[in-house]
Design an enzyme around this catalytic site. Structure first.
Site, PDB file in Angstrom:
ATOM      1  CG  ASP A   1      26.586  50.391  49.900  1.00 15.87           C
ATOM      2  OD1 ASP A   1      27.563  51.348  50.477  1.00 15.87           O
ATOM      3  OD2 ASP A   1      25.997  49.077  49.972  1.00 15.87           O
TER       4      ASP A   1
ATOM      5  N   GLY B   1      24.923  52.793  52.511  1.00 13.06           N
ATOM      6  CA  GLY B   1      23.999  52.049  53.352  1.00 13.06           C
ATOM      7  C   GLY B   1      22.464  51.622  52.992  1.00 13.06           C
TER       8      GLY B   1
ATOM      9  CG  ASP C   1      27.721  46.735  42.993  1.00 10.03           C
ATOM     10  OD1 ASP C   1      26.960  47.713  42.248  1.00 10.03           O
ATOM     11  OD2 ASP C   1      27.680  45.881  43.946  1.00 10.03           O
TER      12      ASP C   1
ATOM     13  CB  CYS D   1      38.247  28.975  32.606  1.00 13.10           C
ATOM     14  SG  CYS D   1      38.485  30.738  34.606  1.00 13.10           S
TER      15      CYS D   1
ATOM     16  CB  CYS E   1      41.244  30.932  37.020  1.00  9.34           C
ATOM     17  SG  CYS E   1      40.340  29.675  37.935  1.00  9.34           S
TER      18      CYS E   1
ATOM     19  CB  CYS F   1      40.571  26.261  35.110  1.00 11.53           C
ATOM     20  SG  CYS F   1      38.361  26.759  35.883  1.00 11.53           S
TER      21      CYS F   1
ATOM     22  CG  HIS G   1      35.687  29.544  38.014  1.00 12.37           C
ATOM     23  ND1 HIS G   1      36.454  29.103  36.747  1.00 12.37           N
ATOM     24  CD2 HIS G   1      34.640  29.325  38.027  1.00 12.37           C
ATOM     25  CE1 HIS G   1      35.796  29.234  35.431  1.00 12.37           C
ATOM     26  NE2 HIS G   1      34.600  29.425  35.883  1.00 12.37           N
TER      27      HIS G   1
END
Lengths: 386, 386
Positions: free
Chosen positions: A102, A104, A281, A319, A321, A324, A350
């Site tokens: 970004d 700022g 985001d 999940c 991941c 998990c 996660h």
């Protein structure tokens, strides 16, 4: 308002599929640091790190293709010249994939008592040590070029909510002028050196449709490689953020990526995509993880609850991941209560994984021509609170 | 003093090589959760986690074969019954390799104002909430059996330094009695159930050679699977800790592993090995990492120093750990100054890796019959401060 320059494009955006009912798009964003499948959610690495997670895991386990980092924070500490000296942000943080920074502006405008807007920029005091600094449209491009971001943002004024039409209009004109100044400076810099960073202007205009439209139209003249929509998620009701997005995206060039900054909750992700957004985001998945709030396919889970104490189940049975696959709620609750850093690592993996899984599901639905069905299904689920 | 029981051994210790000059040994310690090459340094995972590092990395990058965890901490939080319900400590923390737990004695005796020694154990108040608890020789075996440790420790009294000969002697007799009680209880429990955990007694005796010898001789009658030397690194001069070790190890059975608890600095590791020690543990590498003190092959490095700001070099040019392969001192200093958790992860991986590398070097030297040369070489290096 702006000459169109002959400098070569940094990005290439390929639209693979478009939902005829909603305008949602699936695409490939080719960057100097790899291809990003869109729509994409970008995890936030404010200070050159996704808090508590190594790039190795972000790549091998989460497979995120692009991260966001914050110019304001890196400008203050360690300083963009330090990062340039150490080979740029990618090398500095050992992240070989794409980075968006970004400008700022959002952070500086959040420092309500420590900043002063001038015609050519904004004076502010560091939240770290009170030292005075100034950001201008040109200087924030220079800072981001020193970082070596793949995608940079122009300096914009981000108004608080609510703001009067008059205040929003005045601010908007400043944002548009700064965008033009930023692009002028950017194109000069790019003509003079090999700096493969794209620059996106940011549509502002508060919660006023006429100002948003005016801003979008004027920024389109910059012929940028992509466009951001800013000033949302600043406290306004959620339907209003979505409305502002919906009236803006049709005015932006179809063939360029569109990025809504700072959103959103898991159930909002498909809503933005349904309004033609390609990039998002938010700090929510990582920040909520650290605070003990975990996102699951069945809603929110608060890890500190006593009922988790002896619970052998993973955070989310559905999940896949690494957290998990290996850890119980009981163990995570123990780590959280004991103040162990490992909790933040496992929980962030996660929550970010959950966000990226949602985005993969959305993208798949668009590619298969099933996005309207996907949207109806997720809209029938109960809404989560942040 | 103790009948020798017919219960099957839990461990098998194979001595592969012995240094004729020093008595240093290289061996293989076969445990229910894998083979541990000795001499070994065990990283400390106090609250069922090596702080800031996932077991995945401890295995894949550090290749540690055994961790230490603290009974006192786990007893208080989350409670050993919770860990038992969740499948034992290995499953709880997702660590498939060997685990050694202490008895909690050291921690309880560190709570100087919150504990009271009785004939059969020690009353103490939790440092977390002030709740009263009692550890006895039998109860700490039960707690560790609930955890499912591969190697458990008996409850011992750990005296502060300095202590009078009289106080050390009185304490010693208590420690020896508790050891006998612990073994009685342990053997009954093992006869009744499948509990593949070994139990080590702990040689105490303050800084008095006669008491250390007396203690070692009496504990040998327990015919344990291994022996620990405790009560060192409690503030005494370093040469004294080594002397106490040197007079104790020859009295312990040659064919059993010997473990010195809570040591040491990098340059002390070969000194303990030279005195016939097979196992060590210490929080130093991980705690110092978090505090910004990094161990390198050229001495200590303080990461916050201003001269690191733009330094592109890794922590240690000669280190092959994942942190040194990927990150500069400049980046690590930034993370440290910014209070980023990732700093602790990367720094801990490096410091623990440094310790394990030293141990691999020591082991290799013993196996090659070059340990005296190794020792002379490291003794000629400058000494590091903690």
């Amino acid at each position: 308002m702006m000459r169109v320059s002959a400098i070569p494009a940094v990005l290439r955006f390929e639209i693979e599929a478009e939902c005829p009912e909603t305008g949602a798009r699936a695409g490939l964003l080719h960057t100097p640091h790899g291809v990003v499948e869109t729509p994409v959610f970008m995890p936030v690495g404010t200070q050159a790190t996704l808090k508590a997670v190594r790039p190795t895991e972000i790549i091998e386990e989460l497979d995120a293709k692009i991260l966001l980092s914050n110019t304001y924070h890196l400008f203050l500490r360690p300083g963009h010249e330090t990062i340039r000296e150490l080979g740029g942000l990618h090398k500095f943080m050992s992240w070989p994939r794409a980075i968006l920074t970004d400008s700022g502006g959002f952070q500086v405008f959040s420092l309500s008592n420590l900043r002063q807007v001038t015609d050519d920029g904004v004076l502010f005091r560091s939240h770290l040590d009170g030292d005075p600094h100034k950001f201008t449209a040109a200087s924030t491009v220079d800072v981001q070029l020193a970082l070596g971001s793949d995608i940079m943002m122009v300096l914009d004024e981000c108004l608080p909510y609510p703001a009067s039409h008059e205040a929003a209009k005045e601010s908007l004109h400043r944002t548009i002028r700064w965008a033009a100044e930023a692009f002028n400076h950017y194109r000069k810099r790019r003509e003079g050196e090999n700096a493969p960073s794209a620059l996106f202007p940011i549509v502002q205009g508060g919660m006023y449709a006429d100002l948003r439209k005016d801003c979008a139209n004027q920024l389109c003249e910059l012929d940028a490689e992509g466009y951001a929509i800013g000033g949302l998620s600043v406290g306004e009701p959620r339907p209003l953020s979505l409305d502002m997005t919906a009236i803006t995206t049709p005015l932006l060039p179809r063939e360029k990526p569109r990025y809504v900054m700072g959103v959103g909750m898991p159930d909002e992700l498909p809503e933005y995509v349904a309004r033609g957004v390609d990039m998002m985001d938010c700090v929510l998945p990582s920040r909520n993880a650290r605070n003990g709030n975990l996102f699951t396919s069945r809603g929110k889970l608060v890890i500190k609850h006593a009922r988790m104490k002896n619970d052998p189940a993973p955070i989310d049975e559905d999940c896949g991941c690494s957290t998990c696959r290996q850890y119980s709620r009981g163990y995570l609750r123990h780590l959280f209560n004991a103040g162990e850093m490992l909790y933040s690592t496992l929980a962030t993996i996660h929550n970010v994984s959950r966000y990226l899984d949602i985005m993969r599901g959305i993208r798949q639905a668009i590619l298969l021509g099933k996005f309207p069905e996907y949207l109806r299904a997720v809209r029938s689920l109960p809404v989560e609170d942040s």
